[in-house]
Design a protein around this motif. Sequence first.
Motif, PDB file in Angstrom:
ATOM      1  N   MET A 107       0.818  -1.218   0.000  1.00 52.45           N
ATOM      2  CA  MET A 107       0.000   0.000   0.000  1.00 52.45           C
ATOM      3  C   MET A 107       0.847   1.261   0.000  1.00 52.45           C
ATOM      4  O   MET A 107       0.311   2.359   0.178  1.00 52.45           O
ATOM      5  CB  MET A 107      -0.933  -0.006   1.218  1.00 52.45           C
ATOM      6  N   GLU A 108       2.150   1.139  -0.215  1.00 50.87           N
ATOM      7  CA  GLU A 108       3.037   2.297  -0.130  1.00 50.87           C
ATOM      8  C   GLU A 108       2.611   3.426  -1.065  1.00 50.87           C
ATOM      9  O   GLU A 108       2.547   4.598  -0.668  1.00 50.87           O
ATOM     10  CB  GLU A 108       4.480   1.884  -0.441  1.00 50.87           C
ATOM     11  N   GLU A 109       2.328   3.100  -2.303  1.00 52.65           N
ATOM     12  CA  GLU A 109       1.951   4.136  -3.283  1.00 52.65           C
ATOM     13  C   GLU A 109       0.647   4.826  -2.872  1.00 52.65           C
ATOM     14  O   GLU A 109       0.524   6.052  -2.965  1.00 52.65           O
ATOM     15  CB  GLU A 109       1.795   3.503  -4.667  1.00 52.65           C
ATOM     16  N   GLN A 110      -0.315   4.032  -2.403  1.00 52.07           N
ATOM     17  CA  GLN A 110      -1.598   4.600  -1.995  1.00 52.07           C
ATOM     18  C   GLN A 110      -1.464   5.458  -0.733  1.00 52.07           C
ATOM     19  O   GLN A 110      -2.131   6.490  -0.603  1.00 52.07           O
ATOM     20  CB  GLN A 110      -2.618   3.475  -1.759  1.00 52.07           C
ATOM     21  N   ALA A 111      -0.594   5.051   0.181  1.00 54.38           N
ATOM     22  CA  ALA A 111      -0.375   5.829   1.398  1.00 54.38           C
ATOM     23  C   ALA A 111       0.188   7.212   1.065  1.00 54.38           C
ATOM     24  O   ALA A 111      -0.185   8.216   1.677  1.00 54.38           O
ATOM     25  CB  ALA A 111       0.565   5.082   2.333  1.00 54.38           C
ATOM     26  N   ALA A 112       1.081   7.244   0.078  1.00 55.23           N
ATOM     27  CA  ALA A 112       1.659   8.519  -0.354  1.00 55.23           C
ATOM     28  C   ALA A 112       0.615   9.368  -1.079  1.00 55.23           C
ATOM     29  O   ALA A 112       0.502  10.578  -0.838  1.00 55.23           O
ATOM     30  CB  ALA A 112       2.856   8.258  -1.267  1.00 55.23           C
ATOM     31  N   LYS A 113      -0.144   8.712  -1.925  1.00 50.19           N
ATOM     32  CA  LYS A 113      -1.142   9.422  -2.735  1.00 50.19           C
ATOM     33  C   LYS A 113      -2.280   9.987  -1.891  1.00 50.19           C
ATOM     34  O   LYS A 113      -2.688  11.143  -2.067  1.00 50.19           O
ATOM     35  CB  LYS A 113      -1.697   8.459  -3.792  1.00 50.19           C
ATOM     36  N   LEU A 114      -2.801   9.185  -0.973  1.00 50.67           N
ATOM     37  CA  LEU A 114      -3.987   9.576  -0.216  1.00 50.67           C
ATOM     38  C   LEU A 114      -3.686  10.446   0.997  1.00 50.67           C
ATOM     39  O   LEU A 114      -4.478  11.324   1.352  1.00 50.67           O
ATOM     40  CB  LEU A 114      -4.739   8.323   0.247  1.00 50.67           C
ATOM     41  N   LEU A 115      -2.519  10.211   1.630  1.00 53.20           N
ATOM     42  CA  LEU A 115      -2.236  10.892   2.895  1.00 53.20           C
ATOM     43  C   LEU A 115      -0.879  11.586   2.942  1.00 53.20           C
ATOM     44  O   LEU A 115      -0.526  12.177   3.957  1.00 53.20           O
ATOM     45  CB  LEU A 115      -2.330   9.891   4.054  1.00 53.20           C
ATOM     46  N   GLY A 116      -0.127  11.491   1.864  1.00 53.33           N
ATOM     47  CA  GLY A 116       1.181  12.135   1.841  1.00 53.33           C
ATOM     48  C   GLY A 116       2.169  11.512   2.795  1.00 53.33           C
ATOM     49  O   GLY A 116       3.013  12.206   3.375  1.00 53.33           O
ATOM     50  N   LEU A 117       2.098  10.198   2.967  1.00 54.10           N
ATOM     51  CA  LEU A 117       2.940   9.497   3.925  1.00 54.10           C
ATOM     52  C   LEU A 117       4.122   8.815   3.248  1.00 54.10           C
ATOM     53  O   LEU A 117       4.053   8.440   2.081  1.00 54.10           O
ATOM     54  CB  LEU A 117       2.123   8.434   4.677  1.00 54.10           C
ATOM     55  N   ARG A 118       5.186   8.631   4.016  1.00 52.31           N
ATOM     56  CA  ARG A 118       6.353   7.907   3.524  1.00 52.31           C
ATOM     57  C   ARG A 118       6.602   6.693   4.425  1.00 52.31           C
ATOM     58  O   ARG A 118       6.339   6.732   5.639  1.00 52.31           O
ATOM     59  CB  ARG A 118       7.592   8.802   3.513  1.00 52.31           C
ATOM     60  N   MET A 119       7.121   5.645   3.836  1.00 47.31           N
ATOM     61  CA  MET A 119       7.443   4.444   4.605  1.00 47.31           C
ATOM     62  C   MET A 119       8.638   4.727   5.501  1.00 47.31           C
ATOM     63  O   MET A 119       9.615   5.349   5.077  1.00 47.31           O
ATOM     64  CB  MET A 119       7.757   3.285   3.651  1.00 47.31           C
ATOM     65  N   CYS A 120       8.570   4.288   6.762  1.00 48.36           N
ATOM     66  CA  CYS A 120       9.706   4.490   7.654  1.00 48.36           C
ATOM     67  C   CYS A 120      10.448   3.173   7.874  1.00 48.36           C
ATOM     68  O   CYS A 120      10.006   2.111   7.440  1.00 48.36           O
ATOM     69  CB  CYS A 120       9.260   5.115   8.978  1.00 48.36           C
ATOM     70  N   LYS A 121      11.583   3.244   8.552  1.00 49.80           N
ATOM     71  CA  LYS A 121      12.470   2.079   8.674  1.00 49.80           C
ATOM     72  C   LYS A 121      11.938   1.032   9.658  1.00 49.80           C
ATOM     73  O   LYS A 121      12.251  -0.141   9.538  1.00 49.80           O
ATOM     74  CB  LYS A 121      13.866   2.542   9.101  1.00 49.80           C
ATOM     75  N   PHE A 122      11.178   1.479  10.634  1.00 49.77           N
ATOM     76  CA  PHE A 122      10.666   0.553  11.650  1.00 49.77           C
ATOM     77  C   PHE A 122       9.762  -0.504  11.023  1.00 49.77           C
ATOM     78  O   PHE A 122       8.879  -0.189  10.222  1.00 49.77           O
ATOM     79  CB  PHE A 122       9.891   1.324  12.713  1.00 49.77           C
ATOM     80  N   ILE A 123       9.986  -1.754  11.381  1.00 50.77           N
ATOM     81  CA  ILE A 123       9.176  -2.853  10.839  1.00 50.77           C
ATOM     82  C   ILE A 123       8.347  -3.468  11.972  1.00 50.77           C
ATOM     83  O   ILE A 123       8.900  -4.081  12.884  1.00 50.77           O
ATOM     84  CB  ILE A 123      10.052  -3.920  10.169  1.00 50.77           C
ATOM     85  N   PRO A 124       7.044  -3.298  11.934  1.00 54.61           N
ATOM     86  CA  PRO A 124       6.188  -3.843  12.995  1.00 54.61           C
ATOM     87  C   PRO A 124       6.081  -5.363  12.917  1.00 54.61           C
ATOM     88  O   PRO A 124       6.123  -5.940  11.827  1.00 54.61           O
ATOM     89  CB  PRO A 124       4.831  -3.178  12.725  1.00 54.61           C
ATOM     90  N   LYS A 125       5.959  -5.984  14.082  1.00 56.13           N
ATOM     91  CA  LYS A 125       5.803  -7.434  14.166  1.00 56.13           C
ATOM     92  C   LYS A 125       4.453  -7.756  14.807  1.00 56.13           C
ATOM     93  O   LYS A 125       3.939  -7.002  15.620  1.00 56.13           O
ATOM     94  CB  LYS A 125       6.923  -8.053  15.018  1.00 56.13           C
TER      95      LYS A 125
END
Length: 210
Positions: free
Chosen positions: A171-189
């Motif tokens: 969903m990275e592209e959609q997150a940027a498109k819809l909310l202006g968000l960027r993926m961060c380094k933290f990886i949730p478990k």
Amino acid sequence: MFDSDDDSPQLSAQALAALQEFYLEQQQKETSVVDKFSVGAIEEDWQLSQFWYSKETAESLAKEVISAAGKGGKIACISAPSIYQKLKELQNEDFSAFVLEYDRRFSVYGDEFVFYDYKNPLNLPEHFEPNSFDIVVADPPYLSEECLSKTAETVKFLTKGRILLCTGAVMEEQAAKLLGLRMCKFIPKHNRSLANEFRCYINYESSLDS
């Protein structure tokens, strides 16, 4: 059954086992009331696409959200009950938190529970004024453009600016498109392994990106 020596009542092994099981269940219920904010206190419902974070991830995200909200901050957790639960466990800080969730089992959290259906994204309580939350954290239940798009409507309505989104890497592209968000380094478990890679997305400077 009765003992032949003194005719005093004695429990059979089967009855004794049943009684012990009953006492154990009662003890567990009492513990669950005390620990009602523990992650996993309410079991996952896979039919609702619920997958709880590991305790370590929930704590990391909760501490991040507290820091981002600031002293006296107001936090909205959309479809992210395990973060809300950890926030309540950590509530030695000055903040308020609400959990917006479709699953009515979370109504045990009283006035801080808000029934939420992403299909009706702006069907919110009247006291939820526009742009009144210092940070909104969201974990949409489904990896679909429709689900993220409608959840994004809620997020944009509530937030003053800061957003933390947890969803699939796809969903990275959609997150940027819809909310202006960027993926961060933290990886949730999560407590259970998921088929899809999961990531966090933000729109502000965060320790999750270090």
